[in-house]
Design an enzyme around this catalytic site. Structure first.
Site: not given
Length: 323
Positions: A26-27, A218, A220, A251, A260
């Site tokens: 996803r990210d 979470h 980065h 993002c 990340n």
């Protein structure tokens, strides 16, 4: 994710199980310029599960116009293998996304609101309070569908537009999530502004404001301190961490965002520190190599390049110093 985020307050003891949620599909995939074929996404996801990963944010139910890379969310979820005990999750921005997720067999969803008003406007074109108000219907729908909800807080450790985000602001949003019915929150370091000090402050502020609420982290690696922040989280008793295969991610609605923390690097750190991840590092590196080959460029993960600490080399293939 509600079922896995930590409720501890003491440091995590050596040998304890740590949940690593893979968010690369996803990210990581969401900001790729070229569309990744659905079959390739499924192949990578299955390889990650085969390594022992048991929590994964597989996709996002966002508008295909906003994030075209994830327009195939339903097809991906329909095509992946689902190992026994796996937690399949997805990101949702609103009620429409929740309705789509409820029909696809996910176990949990991750909502998101920014701790910064400016970033929330850029990300979802809403104020923080409006976003949280909208989530009332989301929580009702998903509770009726038997789907767990983790309340996500983006820019939890700093905003590229506003700068410092007070930990009290993060805690206020966490309490609102708890009142809505969330049993955990995930704190997102959207542009890599977290430091050990800001992580400690945010976690402690939430525990003071919303006792009993689980916390996931979470990070980065924008400024190279993502794994240092993990060590701080462990010292604060947090046992749930997101990471992305190969260090992918970022993002699309935050200036200066980069990848990340890398899943292989995090698993290596946790394994070498005596924690139980249940992940086979060699197979995970294989999944990272598959991802790298699919994207056609070198990924930033370090263990992907170097291998584990005790990797052996043939001395006959290494030059000997002269003299």
């Amino acid at each position: 994710m509600a079922a896995t985020a930590s409720l501890q307050t003491a440091p995590v003891p050596e040998g304890a199980p740590i949940t690593v949620c893979e968010v690369g599909p996803r990210d990581g995939f969401q900001i790729e310029a070229a569309f990744i074929p659905t079959a390739k996404k499924i192949e990578i996801i299955n390889a990650l599960f085969a390594s022992g990963i048991r929590a994964m944010q597989v996709t996002s139910f966002v508008s295909p116009r906003a994030v075209p890379q994830l327009a195939d969310a339903e097809a991906v979820l329909a095509g992946i293998d689902r190992p026994e005990g796996a937690l399949i999750t997805a990101l949702i921005p609103n009620l429409k996304g929740a309705e789509r997720a409820a029909g696809c067999g996910v176990d949990a969803v991750h909502t998101v609101v920014s701790a910064s008003e400016t970033h929330n406007l850029k990300n979802v074109n809403r104020s923080i309070d409006a976003s949280l108000k909208d989530f009332e219907a989301v929580f009702t729908l998903l509770d009726n569908s038997g789907i767990a909800v983790e309340g996500g807080i983006a820019t939890a450790f700093g905003c590229p537009f506003e700068g410092i985000v007070p930990p009290e602001q993060v805690a206020r949003i966490a309490k609102r999530y708890q009142d809505l019915g969330a049993t955990s929150v995930g704190l997102g370091d959207t542009t890599g502004m977290a430091t050990p000090a800001t992580v400690r402050a945010a976690v402690r502020a939430i525990r003071a404001e919303a006792p009993g609420l689980g916390i996931g982290l979470h990070f980065h690696n924008t400024r190279g301190v993502g794994l240092a922040c993990v060590m701080t989280g462990l010292a604060e008793g947090v046992t749930h961490y997101d990471a992305s295969v190969g260090g992918l991610g970022g993002c699309p609605f935050a200036a200066g965002a980069t990848g990340n923390i890398c899943t292989e690097d995090l698993i290596y750190l946790l394994n070498e520190s005596g924690y139980d991840t249940g992940v086979d590092l060699d197979r995970l590196v294989g999944a990272a190599r598959l991802t790298q080959a699919t994207l056609g460029r070198e990924l930033p993960g370090q263990v992907l390049k170097s291998g584990p600490r005790l990797r052996r080399y043939d001395p006959g293939l290494t030059a000997t110093a002269a003299g």
